[in-house]
Scaffold this active site. Structure first.
Site, short mmCIF file in Angstrom:
data_model
loop_
_atom_site.label_atom_id
_atom_site.label_comp_id
_atom_site.label_asym_id
_atom_site.label_seq_id
_atom_site.Cartn_x
_atom_site.Cartn_y
_atom_site.Cartn_z
N LYS A 193 -18.51 12.77 95.17
CA LYS A 193 -18.04 12.99 96.54
C LYS A 193 -18.23 11.75 97.40
O LYS A 193 -17.82 11.73 98.57
CB LYS A 193 -18.76 14.18 97.17
CG LYS A 193 -18.47 15.52 96.49
CD LYS A 193 -19.13 16.67 97.22
CE LYS A 193 -19.00 17.98 96.47
NZ LYS A 193 -17.61 18.43 96.36
N GLN A 209 -22.08 17.18 101.62
CA GLN A 209 -21.03 16.81 102.57
C GLN A 209 -21.55 15.92 103.69
O GLN A 209 -20.80 15.59 104.62
CB GLN A 209 -20.40 18.07 103.17
CG GLN A 209 -19.70 18.96 102.16
CD GLN A 209 -18.45 18.32 101.57
OE1 GLN A 209 -17.88 17.39 102.13
NE2 GLN A 209 -18.03 18.80 100.40
N HIS A 259 -22.54 27.24 100.04
CA HIS A 259 -21.83 27.02 98.77
C HIS A 259 -22.57 27.78 97.68
O HIS A 259 -23.78 27.96 97.73
CB HIS A 259 -21.84 25.52 98.48
CG HIS A 259 -20.98 25.08 97.34
ND1 HIS A 259 -21.35 25.29 96.02
CD2 HIS A 259 -19.80 24.41 97.30
CE1 HIS A 259 -20.42 24.76 95.23
NE2 HIS A 259 -19.47 24.24 95.97
N ASP A 291 -28.85 20.91 101.24
CA ASP A 291 -27.63 20.57 100.52
C ASP A 291 -26.94 19.47 101.31
O ASP A 291 -26.35 19.72 102.36
CB ASP A 291 -26.74 21.81 100.39
CG ASP A 291 -25.37 21.51 99.80
OD1 ASP A 291 -25.07 20.33 99.52
OD2 ASP A 291 -24.58 22.46 99.65
N CYS A 302 -15.85 27.76 96.67
CA CYS A 302 -17.19 28.15 96.18
C CYS A 302 -18.05 28.72 97.31
O CYS A 302 -19.25 28.46 97.37
CB CYS A 302 -17.89 26.97 95.50
SG CYS A 302 -17.07 26.41 94.00
#
Length: 430
Positions: A242, A219, A139, A216, A382
């Site tokens: 999220k 998710q 991303h 990251d 992104c």
């Protein structure tokens, strides 16, 4: 292993989300865009409203009763989130979002390279030729800050390649990590392909050469059990919006000894011990990174979102979403003229799928589905370099969550199956 969510349980969960009960374009809403922003249950909305109506006040400042109660709620929220990801309270920093958290780390390295932070910060200083390892699937939030850091310090970016499906191999990553590697940054779960990284092997290889690992977790934190200390990563970032929480708040995790040595890049009030006209001294983590007025009501709401997720069970949510992903990918692969990116059916992935419809732009696919009440994400998500590698400008992404049903996935599949004919891309006349 716990049982997956039953249909009755999902129905009860959906009752907590008023937005899911509405019609969009005269059709029942099928919200398949949680990978961008998840909806919030009533308890999360109520928690933030209750804070604002009863104890709203400045934290860590006032001496009056409301200020004390607000501070207690703020720090209780930090403790709740810390427990959720297997961290100590001093290892959790509030940020504006995950992008802000990743920038905090990157600019901390830049400041250390400029000599800020003294001897404790020298471990973060980069020299020309030092290497920052990323994947081609990242991303922009986990790419652009490192580009800026490289431009500032003379460090070199190295990339783990992806294949024609947008998937990268752990063995290829291990081959890129070398003696000059100082930072290894990658997504736990890809926001485009749903690929799940083998974190442990990458952490072992990075630490073996003295490199630090930045994860990251945007998710992964909302969708699967997460033990950051157990994974061994040095820093991690995720966002509240999220994971059933509000916008305007993100989380940076960092090992305590690293956060205490990392120079801050935002400065001002509330993060200092002493200020003179000539200079300032900073508090230890996490306050050293929390300059100015903080997102207090958002932190309270995020903690309630965590409690909601824990009550359902992250392991059960993971199973539910992986089953939906298999249904989604297998169904899309069976539609002529549709190409799914990422791992094929039968290979574990997170509960999302991005796909290309031959002859139809992703934006047109999204508008067609929206007319049927189905909300999906379209664009490059992104991740422009990844899409460029795949040879497409955009994909359509459907992403699931704990409230997603089999019927909603089937509605999406039925809609996608009609797209090419609607736009005349199947060669038949309309």
């Amino acid at each position: 292993m716990r049982e997956p969510l039953s249909a009755d349980e999902i129905d009860r969960i959906r009752g907590d989300f008023a937005i899911l009960g509405q019609a969009v374009n005269d059709a029942p809403l099928a919200y398949l865009d949680s990978g961008a922003t998840a909806q919030r249950p009533a308890s999360v909305l109520d928690a933030e409203r209750a804070y604002l109506e009863t104890i709203n006040s400045a934290v860590h400042r006032g001496a009056h009763t409301l200020a004390g109660l607000a501070t207690e709620a703020f720090e209780d929220a930090r403790a709740t989130v810390a427990d959720f990801v297997g961290a100590d309270v001093d290892e959790i920093v509030w940020t504006a979002n995950a992008t802000d958290a990743l920038n905090l780390v990157a600019y901390g390295f830049a400041n250390a390279t400029r000599g800020r932070g003294g001897a404790p910060a020298r471990r973060f200083a980069l020299r020309p030729g030092d290497e920052i390892v990323l994947t081609e699937a990242e991303h922009h939030a986990n790419l652009v800050p490192w580009q800026e850091l490289a431009a500032t310090t003379g460090a070199v970016l190295r990339f783990v390649p992806v294949d024609d499906d947008g998937v990268w191999a752990t063995d290829d990553a291990l081959a890129v990590i070398g003696e000059r590697t100082r930072i290894v940054a990658f997504a736990h779960v890809s926001n485009v392909t749903g690929q799940i990284a083998e974190v442990g092997r990458l952490v072992g290889a990075a630490h073996a050469v003295g490199a630090l690992v930045v994860l990251d977790a945007c998710q992964s934190a909302p969708h699967r059990p997460l033990d950051l200390r157990g994974l061994g990563v040095d820093f991690a970032a995720f966002s509240g919006h999220k994971m059933l929480g509000p916008t305007g708040i993100g989380v940076l995790y960092g090992r305590a000894e690293l956060l205490d040595a990392l120079p801050p890049f935002k400065t001002g009030g509330s993060m200092i011990t002493t200020v003179t006209l000539e200079g300032a001294e900073y508090l230890p983590s996490p306050q050293r990174f929390e300059a100015g007025t903080q997102p207090v009501s958002q932190a309270v709401a995020l903690a309630e979102a965590v409690r909601y997720l824990e009550a359902v069970g992250l392991d059960r949510i993971r199973i539910h979403e992986e089953e939906l992903a298999e249904r989604l990918v297998a169904g899309l692969e069976g539609i002529p003229g549709v190409r799914v990116v990422g791992p094929p059916s039968g290979v574990a992935r997170s509960g999302l799928a991005s796909f290309v419809v031959d002859g139809v732009h992703a934006h047109d696919v999204g508008q067609y589905l929206d007319a049927e009440g189905i909300a999906v994400r379209v664009g490059h998500h992104c991740a422009q370099p990844l899409h460029r590698r795949l040879g497409v400008t955009a994909t359509t992404r459907a992403s699931t969550y704990l409230f997603t049903t089999d019927a909603e996935v089937d509605r999406l599949l039925d809609g996608v199956a009609r797209v090419r004919a609607y736009f005349g891309a199947d060669g038949a006349s309309r």
